[in-house]
Design a protein around this motif. Structure first.
Motif, mmCIF file in Angstrom:
data_model
loop_
_atom_site.group_PDB
_atom_site.id
_atom_site.type_symbol
_atom_site.label_atom_id
_atom_site.label_comp_id
_atom_site.label_asym_id
_atom_site.label_seq_id
_atom_site.Cartn_x
_atom_site.Cartn_y
_atom_site.Cartn_z
ATOM 1 N N GLN A 1 0.736 -1.356 0.058
ATOM 2 C CA GLN A 1 -0.026 0.009 -0.004
ATOM 3 C C GLN A 1 0.844 1.180 0.055
ATOM 4 O OE1 GLN A 1 -3.190 0.391 -0.130
ATOM 5 N NE2 GLN A 1 -3.748 -1.877 0.180
ATOM 6 N N PRO A 2 0.336 2.361 -0.418
ATOM 7 C CA PRO A 2 1.176 3.661 -0.206
ATOM 8 C C PRO A 2 1.265 4.123 1.204
ATOM 9 C CG PRO A 2 -0.979 4.152 -1.089
ATOM 10 C CD PRO A 2 -0.956 2.519 -0.656
ATOM 11 N N GLY A 3 1.754 5.140 1.258
ATOM 12 C CA GLY A 3 2.032 5.860 2.609
ATOM 13 C C GLY A 3 1.865 5.080 3.875
ATOM 14 N N LEU A 4 0.584 5.125 4.558
ATOM 15 C CA LEU A 4 0.113 4.724 5.835
ATOM 16 C C LEU A 4 0.062 3.321 5.947
ATOM 17 C CD1 LEU A 4 -2.351 7.575 7.058
ATOM 18 C CD2 LEU A 4 0.180 7.472 7.196
ATOM 19 N N GLY A 5 0.222 2.690 4.741
ATOM 20 C CA GLY A 5 0.254 1.135 4.768
ATOM 21 C C GLY A 5 1.489 0.680 4.044
ATOM 22 N N HIS B 1 4.499 -0.160 5.167
ATOM 23 C CA HIS B 1 5.256 -0.777 6.144
ATOM 24 C C HIS B 1 4.956 -2.406 5.870
ATOM 25 C CE1 HIS B 1 1.547 -0.023 8.113
ATOM 26 N NE2 HIS B 1 1.890 -1.103 8.834
ATOM 27 N N VAL B 2 3.980 -2.522 5.089
ATOM 28 C CA VAL B 2 4.011 -3.960 4.667
ATOM 29 C C VAL B 2 4.422 -4.262 3.346
ATOM 30 C CG1 VAL B 2 1.892 -5.918 4.537
ATOM 31 C CG2 VAL B 2 1.903 -4.018 6.411
ATOM 32 N N ARG C 1 7.762 -4.152 7.945
ATOM 33 C CA ARG C 1 7.243 -4.909 9.446
ATOM 34 C C ARG C 1 6.611 -6.330 8.881
ATOM 35 N NH1 ARG C 1 6.742 -1.232 13.823
ATOM 36 N NH2 ARG C 1 4.931 -2.448 14.332
ATOM 37 N N GLN D 1 2.536 -9.270 2.834
ATOM 38 C CA GLN D 1 1.357 -9.721 2.425
ATOM 39 C C GLN D 1 1.118 -10.388 1.039
ATOM 40 O OE1 GLN D 1 -1.599 -6.924 3.550
ATOM 41 N NE2 GLN D 1 -3.151 -7.752 2.051
#
Lengths: 164, 164
Positions: free
Chosen positions: B70-74, B76-77, B111, B114
């Protein structure tokens, strides 16, 4: 009185205003809260998306996009994303757009609709989608870095369109 | 002896050969089995991806990509996708690329990792990811239109990288 219609070029400014207001809060979408106007509109108005706006008393109060969630052999499942102007919360705009998008997805021949990333702390959204027939089919542990600083779960939600 | 390294421009032909061989079977990836070389390479070698190849006795036998899911706030996956040449099945190429990608994702500071769309009937892949620590965190009912004509489930699989 709410009217939902396909977006036209002249809606671009309103769409960005809503996108910016929603995303900068950092509590519902993974987009970088500081995303540029250009990047945001390139994403939201991508040629593969259908983009709609919700109009109320001459003002654009919401927007949603509808597309296939996967290419080729997964293209029978739709995906959508919705944004409501913070000023227009609680007026049923999200629900109206949700219902509109389900009808539209049916009309386009999709067999199901999937949301890939519903932030678990966005309880009003989770509740709304459940009311509209979606089920939580997956939980992504800590997949969203909330503006509060916490890593919170995101849900995958799914709804068959078989029953119309 | 298998060597995994970042892809270079001269690997493009081999990457397409593998991509084409895998995707045209229509049993593991959602890509249109008739996807063009141009579209396939634009996806696989997208500037936001890191692309690796697995080399065995001077031949490219596999390739994988690694990126943020995901971009930005996601962001880290991580997300990754792997393809093994049908000629090189059963030689541990998938497993070696899987292990390599997990190390690489850790090194890059992700972190978790997925997979959004593991076809449920692709049992060897599901088993491999489970052996490498992934869990099925979601099931997408009938989300894959298998080349057999059936609609089969796809899994969302997830693994924390916290423990290294």
């Amino acid at each position: 009185m709410l009217r939902i219609r396909e977006a036209s070029a002249s809606d671009t400014g309103s769409i960005w205003d809503i996108f910016h207001a929603v995303v900068s809060l950092g509590d519902t979408y993974a987009f970088d809260p500081k995303i540029s106007r250009e990047d945001a509109l390139a994403y939201w108005l991508h040629p593969a998306n259908r983009c709609f706006v919700a109009e109320r008393e001459g003002h654009i109060v919401g927007t949603y996009i509808l597309k296939a969630n996967q290419p080729g052999l997964g293209a029978h499942v739709a995906n959508a994303a919705y944004m409501v102007s913070p000023d227009a919360r609680g007026l049923g705009v999200g629900r109206a757009m949700g219902e509109h998008s389900l009808k539209e997805a049916c009309r386009l021949g999709f067999r199901a609709m999937q949301f890939n990333f519903v932030v678990s702390t966005n309880e009003s959204a989770v509740r709304l989608w459940q009311r509209l027939g979606f089920t939580i089919v997956g939980t992504l542990p800590g997949a969203f870095h909330h503006s509060s600083g916490r890593y919170v779960d995101a849900y995958v939600m799914f709804r068959s369109l078989a029953e119309g």
